[in-house]
Design an enzyme around this catalytic site. Structure first.
Site, short mmCIF file in Angstrom:
data_model
loop_
_atom_site.label_atom_id
_atom_site.label_comp_id
_atom_site.label_asym_id
_atom_site.label_seq_id
_atom_site.Cartn_x
_atom_site.Cartn_y
_atom_site.Cartn_z
N CYS A 1 -12.97 -0.91 -2.62
CA CYS A 1 -11.45 -1.29 -2.59
C CYS A 1 -10.57 -0.15 -2.42
O CYS A 1 -9.75 0.02 -1.56
CB CYS A 1 -10.96 -2.40 -3.41
SG CYS A 1 -10.63 -1.79 -5.07
N HIS B 1 -8.69 -4.07 -8.67
CA HIS B 1 -8.68 -4.31 -7.28
C HIS B 1 -7.26 -4.09 -6.47
O HIS B 1 -6.34 -4.52 -7.13
CB HIS B 1 -9.22 -5.88 -7.10
CG HIS B 1 -9.38 -6.05 -5.62
ND1 HIS B 1 -10.96 -5.53 -5.19
CD2 HIS B 1 -9.05 -6.54 -4.56
CE1 HIS B 1 -10.66 -5.87 -3.74
NE2 HIS B 1 -9.85 -6.57 -3.45
N HIS C 1 -8.22 -5.65 2.90
CA HIS C 1 -9.21 -5.09 1.66
C HIS C 1 -10.52 -5.24 2.04
O HIS C 1 -11.09 -5.65 2.94
CB HIS C 1 -8.75 -5.61 0.50
CG HIS C 1 -9.25 -7.09 0.10
ND1 HIS C 1 -9.60 -7.46 -0.95
CD2 HIS C 1 -9.58 -8.07 1.20
CE1 HIS C 1 -9.91 -8.75 -0.81
NE2 HIS C 1 -9.86 -9.12 0.51
#
Length: 344
Positions: free
Chosen positions: A259, A308, A320
């Site tokens: 990520c 994240h 993402h």
């Protein structure tokens, strides 16, 4: 975030799992991942546990990324210090050589008491000129000694700093190894759970993941979502060009990403350097707590520990790299616990 690679099982079909459901806040222990003796978990139960393991692997991945980044930084700093010490030692040697030359010259001028030399001199005026030179050499010697002492202190400090950084580097390498084992352990545990499924159940999960990837890689309509800036727009466009690339823990592109690897790579393509990890990226710009104030290209931070990150895509969507088994794609922000946005 870091990337995650599941160990391949030669006798089993590789399985990917959709993990877009909101993650529970309670940590799942390693023992809880296995069914009780004689009990077989259903497909949905396996999926829920695997989703949680993937989330835990992602948390460990960000710690892994941070340790790796620190290791690289320390290695560069240590190399610079060692180069400075080497150059400093050369300067010190030159200063010592210069001092030796001056001492030799002074000795050769004569070691007799100055008053006796004046008495024996056939040309007192000549001697007085030489005596003036001796005074000058003495002054240079004092200055040379001072420079040598200063250089010695400087080298001692730099060597001490290098020693401390080397200790820090050793500890960081240990942490890096531990986090890598933790990530691999979570992924192996998830694979073990997936291997308890029947072929029919595995096929169903594969199909579910494939549908999620296909439906989430379609271009988002951005007509009502202006970019945060020209560079944010360029970063978002770069991330869009990577849609469909697989998530791999620790990866920073361009063939695969985790990520934070995706977001840092995307901004680098726009000429902007941002930190490597999601936690550090959370402090890389101005925070935006109201979702309605987000603009395309803003970073979006999820989960309380900020493990994240993605790029705001407009219309309540984020672009993402989700987790192991998934690809770079769009996803509804509501599927994850939103914390805040960051405008670079």
């Amino acid at each position: 975030m870091a990337s995650h690679r599941r160990p391949k099982q030669p006798s089993r079909t590789r399985v990917t799992v959709l993990t877009t459901a909101a993650a529970a806040a309670v940590a799942l222990s390693a023992n809880a991942a296995d069914a009780a003796p004689g009990e077989k978990l259903g497909k949905d139960e396996v999926k829920a546990k695997v989703d949680k393991l993937y989330e835990q692997a992602e948390q460990a991945t960000e710690k892994y990324n941070g340790a790796k980044e620190k290791q690289q930084k320390l290695q560069k700093e240590i190399s610079t210090i060692q180069d400075n010490v080497a150059r400093g030692q050369q300067e010190l040697n030159k200063l010592r050589d210069g001092l030796g030359s001056m001492a030799t010259a002074q000795y050769r001028s004569g070691g007799i008491d100055p008053s006796v030399q004046l008495f024996l001199s056939s040309n007192p005026d000549d001697y007085l000129d030489k005596a003036s030179t001796l005074d000058q050499l003495s002054s240079q010697q004092v200055e040379a000694l001072k420079k040598i002492q200063d250089k010695q202190r400087e080298l001692a400090q730099e060597r001490a700093e290098a020693t401390e950084k080397l200790k820090d580097l050793a500890a960081t390498r240990t942490e890096l190894g531990n986090k890598k084992k933790e990530v691999q352990g979570k992924l192996a545990e998830a694979q073990k759970l997936l291997n308890t499924l029947t072929a029919k159940e595995k096929a169903a999960l594969d199909a579910e993941q494939a549908r999620a990837n296909r439906s989430s890689t379609e271009r988002v309509d951005l007509k009502d979502a202006p970019p945060a800036s020209g560079r944010a727009s360029a970063a978002f466009a770069a991330a869009q060009s990577q849609i469909g690339k697989p998530y791999v823990y620790g990866a920073t592109g361009p063939s695969s990403f985790d990520c934070s690897g995706l977001t840092s790579w995307a901004y680098a393509q726009a000429g902007v350097s941002i930190p490597r990890t999601s936690e550090a990226q959370a402090n890389a710009g101005t925070r935006i707590y109201n979702q309605s104030d987000l603009k395309v290209g803003d970073l979006v931070i999820f989960y309380g520990d900020m493990h994240h990150v993605g790029l705001y895509a407009g219309n309540g969507q984020v672009l993402h790299a989700p987790h192991t088994g998934a690809v770079v794609r769009y996803e509804a922000m509501g599927n994850m616990p939103f914390q805040f946005g960051v405008r670079i």
